[in-house]
Design a protein around this motif. Structure first.
Motif, PDB file in Angstrom:
ATOM      1  N   VAL A  86      55.524  22.842  88.550  1.00  0.00           N
ATOM      2  CA  VAL A  86      54.560  23.290  87.536  1.00  0.00           C
ATOM      3  C   VAL A  86      54.569  22.336  86.347  1.00  0.00           C
ATOM      4  O   VAL A  86      53.523  21.912  85.847  1.00  0.00           O
ATOM      5  CB  VAL A  86      54.870  24.725  87.076  1.00  0.00           C
ATOM      6  N   HIS A  87      55.763  21.964  85.896  1.00  0.00           N
ATOM      7  CA  HIS A  87      55.876  21.078  84.733  1.00  0.00           C
ATOM      8  C   HIS A  87      55.306  19.689  85.036  1.00  0.00           C
ATOM      9  O   HIS A  87      54.748  19.042  84.150  1.00  0.00           O
ATOM     10  CB  HIS A  87      57.340  20.958  84.318  1.00  0.00           C
ATOM     11  N   ALA A  88      55.431  19.237  86.281  1.00  0.00           N
ATOM     12  CA  ALA A  88      54.903  17.919  86.651  1.00  0.00           C
ATOM     13  C   ALA A  88      53.390  17.867  86.501  1.00  0.00           C
ATOM     14  O   ALA A  88      52.825  16.815  86.170  1.00  0.00           O
ATOM     15  CB  ALA A  88      55.306  17.583  88.085  1.00  0.00           C
ATOM     16  N   LEU A  89      52.730  18.981  86.744  1.00  0.00           N
ATOM     17  CA  LEU A  89      51.270  19.020  86.679  1.00  0.00           C
ATOM     18  C   LEU A  89      50.755  19.493  85.338  1.00  0.00           C
ATOM     19  O   LEU A  89      49.598  19.238  84.988  1.00  0.00           O
ATOM     20  CB  LEU A  89      50.730  19.954  87.769  1.00  0.00           C
ATOM     21  N   ASP A  90      51.597  20.163  84.578  1.00  0.00           N
ATOM     22  CA  ASP A  90      51.094  20.813  83.368  1.00  0.00           C
ATOM     23  C   ASP A  90      51.972  20.599  82.154  1.00  0.00           C
ATOM     24  O   ASP A  90      51.736  21.191  81.108  1.00  0.00           O
ATOM     25  CB  ASP A  90      50.941  22.315  83.636  1.00  0.00           C
ATOM     26  N   GLY A  91      53.002  19.782  82.250  1.00  0.00           N
ATOM     27  CA  GLY A  91      53.843  19.500  81.102  1.00  0.00           C
ATOM     28  C   GLY A  91      54.958  20.508  80.928  1.00  0.00           C
ATOM     29  O   GLY A  91      54.950  21.604  81.495  1.00  0.00           O
ATOM     30  N   LEU A  92      55.949  20.131  80.132  1.00  0.00           N
ATOM     31  CA  LEU A  92      57.101  20.986  79.859  1.00  0.00           C
ATOM     32  C   LEU A  92      56.775  21.981  78.765  1.00  0.00           C
ATOM     33  O   LEU A  92      55.974  21.701  77.868  1.00  0.00           O
ATOM     34  CB  LEU A  92      58.301  20.135  79.430  1.00  0.00           C
ATOM     35  N   PRO A  93      57.406  23.147  78.790  1.00  0.00           N
ATOM     36  CA  PRO A  93      57.221  24.096  77.688  1.00  0.00           C
ATOM     37  C   PRO A  93      57.867  23.553  76.418  1.00  0.00           C
ATOM     38  O   PRO A  93      58.713  22.668  76.469  1.00  0.00           O
ATOM     39  CB  PRO A  93      57.952  25.348  78.175  1.00  0.00           C
ATOM     40  N   GLU A  94      57.472  24.105  75.278  1.00  0.00           N
ATOM     41  CA  GLU A  94      58.077  23.683  74.027  1.00  0.00           C
ATOM     42  C   GLU A  94      59.560  24.073  74.021  1.00  0.00           C
ATOM     43  O   GLU A  94      59.942  25.141  74.494  1.00  0.00           O
ATOM     44  CB  GLU A  94      57.365  24.323  72.843  1.00  0.00           C
ATOM     45  N   LEU A  95      60.386  23.208  73.471  1.00  0.00           N
ATOM     46  CA  LEU A  95      61.818  23.483  73.383  1.00  0.00           C
ATOM     47  C   LEU A  95      62.096  24.574  72.359  1.00  0.00           C
ATOM     48  O   LEU A  95      61.424  24.673  71.338  1.00  0.00           O
ATOM     49  CB  LEU A  95      62.566  22.215  72.970  1.00  0.00           C
ATOM     50  N   ASN A  96      63.093  25.392  72.650  1.00  0.00           N
ATOM     51  CA  ASN A  96      63.557  26.362  71.673  1.00  0.00           C
ATOM     52  C   ASN A  96      64.316  25.643  70.563  1.00  0.00           C
ATOM     53  O   ASN A  96      64.808  24.524  70.732  1.00  0.00           O
ATOM     54  CB  ASN A  96      64.482  27.393  72.336  1.00  0.00           C
ATOM     55  N   ILE A  97      64.437  26.279  69.424  1.00  0.00           N
ATOM     56  CA  ILE A  97      65.192  25.706  68.315  1.00  0.00           C
ATOM     57  C   ILE A  97      66.632  25.462  68.768  1.00  0.00           C
ATOM     58  O   ILE A  97      67.292  26.342  69.321  1.00  0.00           O
ATOM     59  CB  ILE A  97      65.158  26.644  67.099  1.00  0.00           C
ATOM     60  N   GLY A  98      67.109  24.254  68.558  1.00  0.00           N
ATOM     61  CA  GLY A  98      68.473  23.910  68.939  1.00  0.00           C
ATOM     62  C   GLY A  98      68.603  23.418  70.363  1.00  0.00           C
ATOM     63  O   GLY A  98      69.678  22.966  70.762  1.00  0.00           O
ATOM     64  N   GLN A  99      67.527  23.484  71.141  1.00  0.00           N
ATOM     65  CA  GLN A  99      67.575  23.037  72.529  1.00  0.00           C
ATOM     66  C   GLN A  99      67.085  21.590  72.590  1.00  0.00           C
ATOM     67  O   GLN A  99      65.936  21.288  72.255  1.00  0.00           O
ATOM     68  CB  GLN A  99      66.683  23.914  73.416  1.00  0.00           C
TER      69      GLN A  99
END
Length: 399
Positions: free
Chosen positions: A103-116
């Motif tokens: 999914v991420h390859a086709l649509d990008g990574l989700p936003e990182l959580n604070i501190g991640q």
């Protein structure tokens, strides 16, 4: 929940930029709802439920729920491993993590959580899966779609280990890219080989130790395009998640053609890829939307080259000023491609919009930005710089 977006706008003559990783409005609206459903079941049952929902959304190409459920399933796989103090993920957890990476390859990574600082798919050990061509390709594609180009080299190194491609002291990104692609093309004809070839080819805009130049990019892209083109036939009849390879390879092929200044062919292949993408994936995916607007842009540049051949090779003059007016709020994707001429005062006029994605407010924000653009006035104009047909590619994207 409203999102504050930062903007990117640039005059284009060669290298291109990409669109936001996901329609944040949809993701942020549905993530809390999915999380509430998970919280209604016992802790031990949360990963199986999220896993089931993620796989069902992928199977149905359900753009509304795919990313929320797959991201929650990833989180709960990691939490389950930590809670049970296991040294490794279960088979089901590993399979889920690879599904989420698709999914991420086709649509990008989700936003990182604070501190991640890094995404789960990068940080967790997946045994032998960590160095496969498939997962390496997924990681590169996700990094490209999320504008995390500093991470590409790490995935290249993983592919080099897997393919036993040695590192040389005088290597550049270009030399490694070509050796990796040659090694991949020598592999047996499998979908994994196609994923890797597409991902490697799409990194052609990036180079080290020096940055990529238009001349090097044009030459390398002209060399790589004929290597990618025949792979499209191999992807025509694949099934399952590998159906994404047909539009992805069309995207890689068209991008190389565009970078090689074969713009009419690029526009045609982008159009073919868009039709394949809409029929096999989901229209709002980052890949489908890129194929759509890049096809429009390539067609415009191809026609411009016919109409104004004397201007085709001239660079744009430097931008002296250009700023956003205040903070831009949007809950939808926003992209506008505008063409204009630099007048004697150094201001863009004769504006015409050739592409718009997003609500009317998106066009308003783009227009306000263009009003602030300033270029050298006519008294400072250089004959070797272009002043007509300036393309401004404006987008708002989540940071």
């Amino acid at each position: 929940m409203r999102n504050i977006w930062r903007f990117f706008a640039a005059g284009l003559i060669g290298a291109l930029v990409v669109t936001p990783a996901w329609a944040q409005r949809d993701y942020e609206a549905r993530l809390p709802e999915a999380r509430r459903e998970l919280n209604r079941v016992e802790v031990e049952a949360r990963f199986p439920l999220a896993d089931t929902r993620c796989r069902a959304a992928i199977e149905a190409r359900d753009a509304d729920w795919m990313k929320p459920w797959c991201n929650l399933a990833t989180q709960h796989a990691i939490q389950a491993r930590e809670r049970e103090q296991r040294d490794a993920f279960t088979t089901a957890e590993q399979e889920l993590l690879i599904q989420a990476a698709w999914v991420h390859a086709l649509d990008g990574l989700p936003e990182l959580n604070i501190g991640q600082l890094r995404h789960p798919i990068e940080t967790v050990p997946l045994g032998n899966e960590a160095d496969t061509l498939r997962l390496g390709a997924y990681r590169i594609l996700a990094d490209l779609r999320s504008h995390r180009t500093d991470q590409i080299w790490r995935s290249f190194q993983a592919m080099m280990r897997h393919l036993e491609v040695p590192m040389r002291r005088d290597d550049s990104m270009r030399s490694v890219r070509r050796r990796l692609l040659d090694a991949v093309l020598a592999e047996p004809r499998t979908p994994e080989r196609l994923w890797a070839a597409a991902a490697i080819a799409l990194t052609s805009e990036y180079e080290f130790p020096a940055g990529q130049t238009l001349e090097r990019l044009r030459g390398e892209s002209a060399e790589l395009a004929p290597l990618i083109e025949p792979l499209r036939a191999e992807a025509a009849d694949l099934i399952g998640n590998d159906t994404a390879l047909a539009p992805l390879l069309a995207y890689a092929h068209a991008t190389l053609l565009q970078q090689a200044r074969q713009r009419a062919d690029a526009a045609r292949v982008y159009g073919e890829g868009r039709d394949l993408c809409v029929s096999r994936l989901w229209r709002s995916s980052d890949l489908c939307m890129e194929l759509d607007y890049l096809g429009v842009l390539a067609a415009h540049l191809a026609q411009d080259e016919i109409d104004n051949p004397e201007l085709a090779d001239l660079p744009y003059p430097p931008k002296l000023a250009g700023r956003m007016r205040g903070v831009a709020y949007t809950e939808e994707r926003c992209r506008v491609i505008t063409v204009g001429d630099i007048n004697d005062m150094g201001v863009l006029d004769n504006l015409r919009v050739i592409y718009r994605l997003g609500p009317p407010s998106c066009l308003n924000i783009s227009n306000e930005y263009i009003e602030t653009l300033r270029y050298p006035p006519i008294g400072q104009a250089r004959p070797d710089q272009r002043r007509q047909g300036i393309v401004v590619n404006f987008q708002l994207r989540s940071e």
